[in-house]
Design an enzyme around this catalytic site. Structure first.
Site, PDB file in Angstrom:
ATOM      1  N   LEU A  75      65.134 -22.803 113.752  1.00 45.35           N
ATOM      2  CA  LEU A  75      65.127 -22.063 115.009  1.00 45.35           C
ATOM      3  C   LEU A  75      64.443 -22.800 116.153  1.00 45.35           C
ATOM      4  CD1 LEU A  75      64.519 -18.479 113.582  1.00 45.35           C
ATOM      5  CD2 LEU A  75      66.681 -19.639 114.090  1.00 45.35           C
ATOM      6  N   CYS A  76      64.141 -24.078 115.958  1.00 42.32           N
ATOM      7  CA  CYS A  76      63.572 -24.896 117.033  1.00 42.32           C
ATOM      8  C   CYS A  76      64.676 -25.335 117.988  1.00 42.32           C
ATOM      9  CB  CYS A  76      62.883 -26.136 116.469  1.00 42.32           C
ATOM     10  SG  CYS A  76      61.253 -25.807 115.823  1.00 42.32           S
ATOM     11  N   HIS A  77      64.344 -25.323 119.267  1.00 40.77           N
ATOM     12  CA  HIS A  77      65.294 -25.802 120.272  1.00 40.77           C
ATOM     13  C   HIS A  77      65.265 -27.327 120.318  1.00 40.77           C
ATOM     14  CE1 HIS A  77      64.428 -21.696 121.655  1.00 40.77           C
ATOM     15  NE2 HIS A  77      65.633 -21.732 122.206  1.00 40.77           N
ATOM     16  N   MET A 113      55.781 -27.524 117.553  1.00 43.41           N
ATOM     17  CA  MET A 113      56.454 -27.857 116.294  1.00 43.41           C
ATOM     18  C   MET A 113      56.758 -29.350 116.213  1.00 43.41           C
ATOM     19  SD  MET A 113      56.237 -25.053 114.806  1.00 43.41           S
ATOM     20  CE  MET A 113      56.945 -25.687 113.307  1.00 43.41           C
ATOM     21  N   GLU A 114      57.088 -29.952 117.343  1.00 40.54           N
ATOM     22  CA  GLU A 114      57.346 -31.394 117.353  1.00 40.54           C
ATOM     23  C   GLU A 114      56.072 -32.172 117.039  1.00 40.54           C
ATOM     24  OE1 GLU A 114      60.688 -29.427 119.272  1.00 40.54           O
ATOM     25  OE2 GLU A 114      58.530 -29.158 119.459  1.00 40.54           O
ATOM     26  N   ASP A 128      54.011 -42.102 100.928  1.00 41.84           N
ATOM     27  CA  ASP A 128      55.132 -42.842 100.348  1.00 41.84           C
ATOM     28  C   ASP A 128      54.815 -44.328 100.215  1.00 41.84           C
ATOM     29  OD1 ASP A 128      57.911 -43.274  99.479  1.00 41.84           O
ATOM     30  OD2 ASP A 128      58.106 -44.285 101.419  1.00 41.84           O
TER      31      ASP A 128
END
Length: 163
Positions: A75-77, A113-114, A128
């Protein structure tokens, strides 16, 4: 309690309509850490990890993560990101690496969110690149430490709330 904007009146998930919101300059900063043994941290600091430049590759991965946020979180733009910076600092007191991601845009919705995606992607990349040396590394403390711009104004995490 604040209304959850990603749900409609029937409780169904939807992408929020931001078309009526003003375009403003926005910034978000997120941080986290990855703990490891001092021997593994030495590989990072001395540049002797088998996979190469751990911090350089993790920095690039974090930048890429911010750019892919809307592909990963439903739901992120998709946003016109104007800046992504990812700082990775070895910290012998953890021991490990502290990661800070800063994201900026000029748009109708924030970039928290980014920033979170950038920081976590960088941490996952450190894991990793070093997992052959140590499998007990721990990623933690992922949080937004600063958010500014938009209707809700400025948020700063309280000092001393990080490990």
């Amino acid at each position: 309690m604040a209304r959850l904007t990603h749900f409609d009146g029937d409780g169904q998930a939807h992408m929020v309509d931001v078309s009526g919101k003003a375009v403003t300059d926005r910034i978000a900063v997120a941080d986290c850490y990855i703990k490891m043994t001092t021997q593994t941290l030495d590989l990072v600091e001395q540049g002797t990890a088998k996979k190469g430049d751990v911090l350089g590759v993790a920095r690039l991965a974090g930048i890429m993560g911010a750019k892919k946020c809307a592909d990963l979180i439903p739901l992120c733009h998709p946003l016109p990101i104007t800046k992504v910076a990812v700082d990775l600092v070895p910290d012998a007191s953890l021991p490990g690496v502290r990661i800070t991601a800063t994201v900026k845009t000029s748009g109708q919705t924030g970039v928290e969110m980014e920033a979170l995606t950038a920081a976590s992607t960088a941490a996952l990349t450190v894991y990793d690149m070093l997992k052959a040396a140590e499998k007990t590394m721990e990623i933690g403390g992922l949080r937004v430490v600063l958010k500014d711009g938009g209707k809700s104004g400025r948020f700063e995490a309280p000092e001393g709330s990080a490990p």
